[in-house]
Design a protein around this motif. Structure first.
Motif, PDB file in Angstrom:
ATOM      1  N   LEU A 180       0.822  -1.214   0.000  1.00 43.74           N
ATOM      2  CA  LEU A 180       0.000   0.000   0.000  1.00 43.74           C
ATOM      3  C   LEU A 180       0.855   1.262   0.000  1.00 43.74           C
ATOM      4  N   LEU A 181       1.985   1.193   0.694  1.00 42.01           N
ATOM      5  CA  LEU A 181       2.877   2.366   0.757  1.00 42.01           C
ATOM      6  C   LEU A 181       3.359   2.770  -0.632  1.00 42.01           C
ATOM      7  N   VAL A 182       3.614   1.768  -1.494  1.00 37.70           N
ATOM      8  CA  VAL A 182       4.091   2.113  -2.845  1.00 37.70           C
ATOM      9  C   VAL A 182       2.922   2.351  -3.800  1.00 37.70           C
TER      10      VAL A 182
ATOM     11  N   LYS B 220      12.656   5.703  -0.074  1.00 35.99           N
ATOM     12  CA  LYS B 220      12.297   5.554  -1.491  1.00 35.99           C
ATOM     13  C   LYS B 220      10.910   4.919  -1.635  1.00 35.99           C
ATOM     14  N   LEU B 221      10.580   3.998  -0.721  1.00 34.44           N
ATOM     15  CA  LEU B 221       9.247   3.383  -0.756  1.00 34.44           C
ATOM     16  C   LEU B 221       8.171   4.468  -0.665  1.00 34.44           C
ATOM     17  N   TYR B 222       8.365   5.374   0.310  1.00 38.68           N
ATOM     18  CA  TYR B 222       7.388   6.458   0.498  1.00 38.68           C
ATOM     19  C   TYR B 222       7.352   7.365  -0.727  1.00 38.68           C
ATOM     20  N   ALA B 223       8.540   7.663  -1.261  1.00 38.30           N
ATOM     21  CA  ALA B 223       8.614   8.583  -2.396  1.00 38.30           C
ATOM     22  C   ALA B 223       7.903   8.007  -3.611  1.00 38.30           C
ATOM     23  N   VAL B 224       8.145   6.713  -3.865  1.00 38.15           N
ATOM     24  CA  VAL B 224       7.521   6.063  -5.027  1.00 38.15           C
ATOM     25  C   VAL B 224       6.001   6.033  -4.860  1.00 38.15           C
ATOM     26  N   GLY B 225       5.551   5.755  -3.629  1.00 40.48           N
ATOM     27  CA  GLY B 225       4.108   5.687  -3.380  1.00 40.48           C
ATOM     28  C   GLY B 225       3.445   7.044  -3.493  1.00 40.48           C
ATOM     29  N   ALA B 226       4.148   8.097  -3.036  1.00 42.00           N
ATOM     30  CA  ALA B 226       3.552   9.429  -3.042  1.00 42.00           C
ATOM     31  C   ALA B 226       3.453   9.969  -4.460  1.00 42.00           C
ATOM     32  N   ASN B 227       4.509   9.773  -5.239  1.00 42.01           N
ATOM     33  CA  ASN B 227       4.500  10.309  -6.597  1.00 42.01           C
ATOM     34  C   ASN B 227       5.568   9.609  -7.437  1.00 42.01           C
TER      35      ASN B 227
ATOM     36  N   ILE C 248       9.171  -3.640  -7.249  1.00 40.66           N
ATOM     37  CA  ILE C 248       9.343  -5.108  -7.213  1.00 40.66           C
ATOM     38  C   ILE C 248       9.791  -5.542  -5.818  1.00 40.66           C
ATOM     39  N   SER C 249      10.727  -4.787  -5.216  1.00 41.72           N
ATOM     40  CA  SER C 249      11.188  -5.152  -3.858  1.00 41.72           C
ATOM     41  C   SER C 249      10.021  -5.131  -2.874  1.00 41.72           C
ATOM     42  N   ALA C 250       9.142  -4.123  -3.025  1.00 37.90           N
ATOM     43  CA  ALA C 250       8.013  -4.028  -2.096  1.00 37.90           C
ATOM     44  C   ALA C 250       7.121  -5.269  -2.214  1.00 37.90           C
ATOM     45  N   TYR C 251       6.868  -5.721  -3.433  1.00 34.78           N
ATOM     46  CA  TYR C 251       6.019  -6.902  -3.597  1.00 34.78           C
ATOM     47  C   TYR C 251       6.712  -8.180  -3.149  1.00 34.78           C
ATOM     48  N   VAL C 252       8.039  -8.237  -3.357  1.00 30.93           N
ATOM     49  CA  VAL C 252       8.772  -9.407  -2.864  1.00 30.93           C
ATOM     50  C   VAL C 252       8.679  -9.459  -1.340  1.00 30.93           C
ATOM     51  N   LEU C 253       8.909  -8.311  -0.693  1.00 27.19           N
ATOM     52  CA  LEU C 253       8.827  -8.267   0.777  1.00 27.19           C
ATOM     53  C   LEU C 253       7.414  -8.591   1.243  1.00 27.19           C
TER      54      LEU C 253
ATOM     55  N   SER D 205      -4.017   5.310  -1.044  1.00 26.56           N
ATOM     56  CA  SER D 205      -3.466   5.987  -2.211  1.00 26.56           C
ATOM     57  C   SER D 205      -1.937   5.947  -2.256  1.00 26.56           C
ATOM     58  N   GLY D 206      -1.313   5.431  -1.214  1.00 28.71           N
ATOM     59  CA  GLY D 206       0.128   5.275  -1.233  1.00 28.71           C
ATOM     60  C   GLY D 206       0.889   6.438  -0.622  1.00 28.71           C
ATOM     61  N   GLY D 207       2.136   6.155  -0.208  1.00 29.52           N
ATOM     62  CA  GLY D 207       3.020   7.206   0.269  1.00 29.52           C
ATOM     63  C   GLY D 207       2.788   7.681   1.688  1.00 29.52           C
TER      64      GLY D 207
END
Lengths: 324, 369
Positions: A67-69, A195-202, A218-223, A266-268
């Motif tokens: 969700l974060l991303v 970076k996770l937060y940044a990618v999710g926010a925008n 991809i890392s987020a989904y692997v985790l 909505s992410g981020g």
């Protein structure tokens, strides 16, 4: 007489706010449910809730990352079932097979996460569709692998994780909190987390900043898959047996726990600590509705209403928050 | 909903052959083994309703039979499918058994049945996902001269050719009565059912409540446990914390019962009388623990995994011009502490449902154990 000064109260509220509004909900629900059903106040029941919450809690930690991303991972249900089936069929009640079967389960889950991430980033499939598809494939694969007749069991040594206690606390709770602390540290204190937060926010802005967006996704989904697997392994340890329907319960409860914990769909925006509270909240609510004398239909209505109410409260209390 | 299973004994076959009409039933109880090839012939079945005339359905073989399975994925369905396929392979006049899977979806199953009709099958067997939704599809098929046989779970009305199954309310009553007797008419119990809102549990629980009437049995809680050990263990752990005294547990399935007993063990509470079905996991648990807990007793009614075999045989009888009863209600035998040894299969996985005509070797192959 002890008086609470307004200043002290406000400081206390700020402290709770920093942790996440969900913790107010957790405490309120605990008090209200305990007053209605005194059984909830028993130390055994509190430990029981913490023990059970660990399974959902770990799965929800993974869901938080998705969700974060800015995505969602609906394959967690399939991953839990797959881990349960794979680990019991490989372990076969033996201690010698314990480590390899755990490793194989985790590697398989990581592969599932990699496929999810690749579908979403490279093939540009919507996360909801991609992960729901993977979920269906995983259930089908578990069915084919077992022929609908799963066999196997866990080794007694492994049962300690889901059923044992250490210093009076359930081992599963300790595992969950340890994983939660590590993941909280990773998301808040490392550049990867940022970076996770940044990618999710925008994502577009993140890309312009030079963040490898696809790799982070991809890392987020692997985790997320690995967390679902760990949650599934703990649940397997709790019950000891293979069961083809074991993961179904996590499909939406994992999302509910994360959202109740304050992470934005909505992410981020969101936090692992909030999700830990969310998982406790959902489990507490289930336990309360198990104990309280209401009909089956009323249980579902009550659960839905309390979740909706808590999210509303989160918005009211949490809106003044400056950081999550 | 998962299907339930049980075991009975009949002379159903003889009764049918004699053209015994409305209420032909006889019984002989086999002793043991309850499983193996004798499970079907030794089962007791009550015929109910009018006799369905075979003459009307007589056709020249070879036959095509379709089976619309509501869903697959639990071990009961797996054993049922295996038995059905095995039976089909033994009929020379049945080169074709077409199996379709509704994947738990009500509308997909209706579509599946319509597809079978368009494939010109001579008979349709069916385990319904919904007792009301498939009724019109079966009615249309029946009107077109297809033999339609719902089994295991009921289908509303009578616009199908014949039904094979158990009577959940009666089973629930029998289990309730057993529990009442085991508790000597008095005690506090909790009850665990299957999926929320499923009709099987609703009927069985209604039967159980009738059995408790006039006793001092107090029902502390009724909860859904999804016929899954893990869900039942979690629910029971909560109930244990809430209720210091639980004297018995009523369940309509033994995965629930096994989960509940494991929760008691985890809470270091003594095991208590419990009801359920023929799930091997509970029988194994009983064998392992009954010496430690003198108050641990079991009262179980099976739901036979060979119901599909009887359904197929019934379809073929009709197609060959033999009469059959409208309803064949299988009467399961009560499995208790006295006779559980005839049923438990210690060498096989917990997931096995023991009221089966399959041999241990076949089950081992099926469960790859």
């Amino acid at each position: 007489m002890f008086m609470i000064s307004p200043a002290r109260l406000s400081r206390a509220l700020r402290f709770v706010n920093r942790l996440g509004a969900v913790w107010i909900a957790v405490i309120l629900l605990y008090l209200v449910s305990g007053l209605i059903s005194p059984g909830m106040f028993q130390i055994n029941e509190t430990l029981n809730i913490l023990q059970i919450a660990a399974f959902l809690g770990i799965v929800a930690i993974g869901q938080t990352l998705a969700l974060l991303v800015g995505g969602i991972d609906l394959s967690v249900a399939g991953v839990v079932t797959m881990s349960n089936i794979v680990v019991t069929s490989l372990m076969l009640g033996q201690s010698e097979t314990l480590v390899p079967s755990l490793l194989i389960s985790i590697l398989l889950a990581a592969a599932v996460g990699f496929i999810n991430g690749s579908l979403i980033t490279l093939a540009r499939v919507t996360p909801l569709v991609a992960t729901l598809g993977t979920n269906s494939i995983l259930f089908g694969a578990s069915l084919v692998y077992t022929g609908g007749a799963p066999h196997g069991s866990i080794s007694p040594a492994f049962a300690v994780c889901g059923q044992g206690h250490i210093f009076g606390l359930p081992v599963s709770t300790v595992c969950w909190l340890a994983i939660g602390l590590v993941m909280a540290w990773i998301t808040r204190q490392t550049t990867f987390g940022r970076k996770l937060y940044a990618v999710g926010a925008n994502p577009a802005a993140a890309r312009l900043m030079g963040i490898p967006v696809n790799r982070i996704l991809i890392s987020a989904y692997v985790l997320s898959s690995v967390m679902a697997c760990l949650g599934g392994l703990l649940l397997t340890s709790y019950i000891g047996l293979p069961s083809l329907g074991i993961g179904d319960q996590f499909l939406l409860t994992s999302v509910a726990a994360v959202v109740v914990g304050g992470t934005a769909l909505s992410g981020g925006w969101g936090s692992i600590v909030g999700t830990i509270g969310g998982a406790i909240f959902i489990t507490e609510l289930n336990s309360f509705t198990n104990i309280v004398r209401v009909s089956t239909g009323s249980r579902f209505v009550l659960q839905g209403a309390v979740i909706a109410l808590s999210v509303l409260m989160y918005h009211l209390v949490g809106s003044k928050r400056t950081s999550s | 909903m998962r299907t339930k299973k049980n075991a009975y004994g009949v002379t159903r076959r003889q009764a049918i052959r004699l053209g015994a009409g409305t209420l032909g039933f006889a019984a002989f109880f086999r002793v043991f083994p309850v499983h193996g090839a004798d499970a079907i012939s030794n089962a007791k079945t009550t015929a109910a309703g009018e006799t369905v005339s075979g003459g009307k359905h007589k056709k020249k073989g070879p036959f095509r039979v379709g089976f619309s399975n509501g869903f697959s994925g639990n071990t009961w369905r797996t054993e049922m499918l295996y038995s059905l396929k095995k039976e089909a392979s033994q009929h020379k006049d049945l080169p074709d058994l077409i199996i379709v899977d509704g994947q738990g979806d009500i509308s997909k199953q209706v579509n599946d049945i319509e597809n079978l009709v368009s494939q010109n099958v001579d008979a349709i067997l069916c385990i319904a996902n919904s007792s009301s939704a498939v009724a019109p599809a079966l009615r249309d098929a029946t009107k077109q001269g297809i033999v339609t046989i719902p089994f295991n779970l009921p289908v509303d009305g009578e616009a199908w050719t014949a039904f094979i199954g158990t009577d959940p309310e009666k089973k629930g009553f029998t289990l309730g009565k057993w529990l009442r007797e085991a508790l000597r008419d008095s005690g506090k119990i909790v009850a665990l059912g299957g999926l929320p809102g499923n009709s099987y549990t609703a009927s069985a629980w209604a039967g159980a409540q009738k059995a408790f009437q006039g006793s001092n049995i107090q029902v502390l809680a009724f909860r859904d446990a999804y016929w899954q050990e893990d869900r039942a263990k979690v629910v029971m752990a909560d109930l244990i914390a809430a209720y210091p005294q639980i004297d018995g547990v009523w369940c309509d399935g033994s995965q629930d019962a096994a989960g509940a007993m494991k929760a008691l063990l985890a809470a270091k509470r003594p095991l208590v009388p419990v009801t359920g079905d023929d799930y091997n996991g509970l029988l194994k648990l009983y064998q392992e623990q009954n010496g430690n807990y003198p108050n641990f007793k079991i009262g179980l009614l099976s739901e036979p995994t060979w119901e599909g075999v009887v359904a197929l045989r019934t379809a073929l009888k009709l197609l060959n011009g033999e009469d059959v009863p409208k309803r064949q209600i299988i009467e399961p035998r009560l499995i208790t502490s006295e006779n559980y040894k005839d049923y438990v299969r210690p060498g096989l996985p917990d997931g096995v449902f023991v009221d089966t005509e399959l041999s241990d070797d076949e089950l081992k192959t099926l469960f790859k154990s």
